[in-house]
Each structure stands twice: as structure tokens, then as C-alpha cells.
Design an enzyme around this catalytic site. Structure first.
Site, PDB file in Angstrom:
ATOM      1  N   ASN A  30       0.854  -1.196   0.000  1.00  0.00           N
ATOM      2  CA  ASN A  30       0.000   0.000   0.000  1.00  0.00           C
ATOM      3  C   ASN A  30       0.887   1.243   0.000  1.00  0.00           C
ATOM      4  O   ASN A  30       1.347   1.694   1.049  1.00  0.00           O
ATOM      5  CB  ASN A  30      -0.915  -0.035   1.227  1.00  0.00           C
ATOM      6  CG  ASN A  30      -1.941   1.082   1.199  1.00  0.00           C
ATOM      7  OD1 ASN A  30      -1.761   2.083   0.498  1.00  0.00           O
ATOM      8  ND2 ASN A  30      -3.011   0.931   1.949  1.00  0.00           N
TER       9      ASN A  30
ATOM     10  N   CYS B 199      -2.117   5.225   0.538  1.00  0.00           N
ATOM     11  CA  CYS B 199      -3.162   5.659   1.480  1.00  0.00           C
ATOM     12  C   CYS B 199      -3.057   7.170   1.700  1.00  0.00           C
ATOM     13  O   CYS B 199      -2.005   7.669   2.096  1.00  0.00           O
ATOM     14  CB  CYS B 199      -3.018   4.923   2.815  1.00  0.00           C
ATOM     15  SG  CYS B 199      -4.176   5.563   4.049  1.00  0.00           S
TER      16      CYS B 199
HETATM   17  C1  SIN Z   1      -6.177   3.311   2.010  1.00  0.00           C
HETATM   18  O1  SIN Z   1      -6.631   4.290   1.424  1.00  0.00           O
HETATM   19  O2  SIN Z   1      -5.267   2.639   1.519  1.00  0.00           O
HETATM   20  C2  SIN Z   1      -6.717   2.890   3.335  1.00  0.00           C
HETATM   21  C3  SIN Z   1      -7.689   3.813   3.928  1.00  0.00           C
HETATM   22  C4  SIN Z   1      -7.364   4.131   5.372  1.00  0.00           C
HETATM   23  O3  SIN Z   1      -7.245   3.212   6.185  1.00  0.00           O
HETATM   24  O4  SIN Z   1      -7.246   5.307   5.694  1.00  0.00           O
END
Ligand code: SIN
Length: 294
Positions: free
Chosen positions: A118, A121
Site C-alpha cells: 500500500n 493511502c
Molecule cells: C487506504 O486508502 O489505503 C486505506 C484507507 C485508510 O485506512 O485510511
């Protein structure tokens, strides 16, 4: 098939929209796969409430990567997912390369098919989007994790103030097997007094409002890299999913739609199968060829 790995169908539940697949297991079983909520090295409490605001054409979330941390994920959650029939993809997040590497090394269990980095985010001060906006960081991080895992490695990209074709190439050059395009777009929701409504002040916009832009990004990224693209952004029905495949995606992730009705992804699988049968898939090839000529 995604980078040599067989999935039962091309529809995956996007990270954060299906928890850990424990609550709606009978639906999770029927999908191509589920991506878990992002896991970090240490537990995270997430951002203050409220965390979700409904807007025209979608939602803006500011969850802030709330999760129990890798240790509890391994001891309490993973064992309960042992007999999951669909593919399990673990989304991992962190603020430094070291954290991603440590988490990747701790996720060797056979039941995990893939890791999704990821780098996108929008709701955290460190890591997240800041990593995904910088092609050099994307490169360093992807290659560091690549050296430590043999699992399918997917990089989830951002399109916030960066060309995802450039960062997708950086991911491809450093050993990623696939890229997910796109995560949520920056958003700000104000209340009637003009004050930020979300506890985290800003958030990430998802849902039908971002679909045309997400399609644009998939088309652009698919023309720029050889590794498969997983399309994501505002897919609400089978026709939406079909359009992402036509734009060059090999598989799709469904996010916001799952928050409306948890069985929406399964409905999309069935609708997509009907559409593909009707179009006999020939159209995909034509569209892809046309795109390649550009
Ligand atoms: C994300 O956008 O990858 C996760 C969203 C979050 O937990 O803020």
C-alpha cells in the site's frame, strides 16, 4: 490468471472493504480473492471519528489504517482464514522500507497468495501516498520487498498528483508482478459551518465519481507496462467491471460497492460472466489492440 497464478474469477474485494473476510465468508469464498485491510508492523488506532462521509457519487474515508498489527493478524486472524477457497491477498503498509520488509518476511504462510504494497493511502502523515508519489521510493521499496518474498507482489498505486504510468514502470522495473490502479483520490468534506467534517480533516474519495478517471489511469498504465494491471475505482456493477477489462485491466477490485451491500462483488462476478459471454470476449482483444497502436 495473474502473473501465472490462477484465480477462480477476475473480481477481488478491495482492501478495507471486506475486513479480513471473516464476517461474510460465504461471499468471500466465491470471489477471485479478497485483499485484507492494510496491516502494519504495530497496531494502529486509526484516525478520530467520523471517518466516512457520503458525498455526491461516492464516499470520502479517513480511516487512517486502523488495524491490529502483524502479530495479532498472524496469531488471531490468519488461522481463521485457513480454509478460504478464494485467493488471500494481504495489503501491507508502513512508513519506512524496513517496516514493509519485516512484514513481508513474516507472511510466509502458504495460505497467502500475494502481498499488496500500500503505497497510496491518503490518510496518514507518514508513508502512504508520500511513498507512492515518488518513483524512486516506489523502486527502492518494491525491490527491497521483492528480495524477501517469493509471493506474488502487487503494488497499489496512487494517482494523487503523480502520473501512475511512471510509478507503475518503477514498480515493474523493481520486480512487481502486478499493479493495482488506483487507490482513492484526495478529498475534503466540509460541514454546514465550513469546517472539516472528517476527524482526520481530509480523506480519500471513492465510488462512481472516480470511475472515469480510474479508467483513464488503467488505460494509461496498461499501455506503459507489461505486468498485469488490476483496475480499481468506482466499479459498481458488471458493466463497470467489463469497461475496466476493456481499458486493459486483467482483473478488477471492487471497493465502495461492498459497503453498500456486502454481496455486491459476487453480483458483479455473475453480471460480468453474462456480459463476457454476450460479447464473446472478442471485443477485449479488439479494444486492447486499438489501445496498443496509440
Ligand atoms: C487506504 O486508502 O489505503 C486505506 C484507507 C485508510 O485506512 O485510511
Amino acid at each position: 490468471m495473474l502473473a501465472g497464478v490462477k484465480f477462480r474469477n477476475p473480481v477481488i474485494a478491495a482492501s478495507g472493504t471486506f475486513g479480513f473476510g471473516l464476517e461474510y465468508r460465504q461471499i468471500a469464498q466465491k470471489l477471485g480473492g479478497i485483499v485484507t485491510k492494510a496491516i502494519t508492523l504495530e497496531p494502529r488506532a486509526g484516525n478520530p471519528m467520523p471517518r466516512i462521509a457520503e458525498v455526491c457519487g461516492g464516499i470520502v474515508n479517513s480511516v487512517g489504517l486502523e488495524n491490529p498489527g502483524i502479530q495479532r493478524f498472524k496469531t488471531e486472524i490468519l488461522p481463521r482464514l485457513r480454509n478460504l477457497k478464494s485467493r488471500l491477498i494481504v495489503n501491507i503498509a508502513g512508513s519506512k522500507t524496513d517496516e514493509f520488509v519485516q512484514i513481508a518476511e513474516m507472511l510466509e504462510e502458504d495460505q497467502i497468495t500475494a502481498l499488496e504494497l500500500n503505497l497510496s493511502c491518503p490518510n496518514v502523515r507518514e508513508g502512504g501516498v508520500l511513498l507512492g508519489q515518488n518513483p524512486k521510493l516506489v523502486k527502492n521499496l518494491t525491490s527491497a520487498v521483492r528480495k524477501r518474498t517469493r509471493k506474488l507482489l502487487i503494488v497499489k498505486l496512487t494517482a494523487n498528483f503523480v502520473d501512475p504510468a511512471v510509478t507503475a514502470r518503477a514498480a515493474e522495473d523493481s520486480g512487481a508482478d502486478a499493479v493495482t490502479v488506483i487507490n482513492t483520490l484526495f478529498g475534503l468534506v466540509l460541514d454546514e459551518n465550513g469546517q472539516p467534517l472528517l476527524g482526520g480533516r481530509t480523506g480519500g474519495l471513492s465510488g462512481p465519481a472516480i470511475k472515469p478517471f480510474a479508467l483513464f489511469c488503467v488505460d494509461r498504465v496498461a499501455a506503459a507496462v507489461k505486468i498485469p494491471v488490476i483496475g480499481c475505482g468506482g466499479i459498481m456493477n458488471g458493466q463497470d467491471a467489463y469497461e475496466f477489462l476493456c481499458a486493459g485491466a486483467k482483473m478488477v477490485q471492487v471497493g465502495t460497492a461492498n459497503l453498500i451491500t456486502p454481496d455486491r462483488s459476487w453480483k458483479i462476478v455473475r453480471e460480468l460472466a453474462v456480459i463476457c459471454r454476450l460479447k464473446k470476449s472478442v471485443q477485449f482483444k479488439k479494444v486492447r489492440k486499438a489501445r496498443c497502436k496509440k
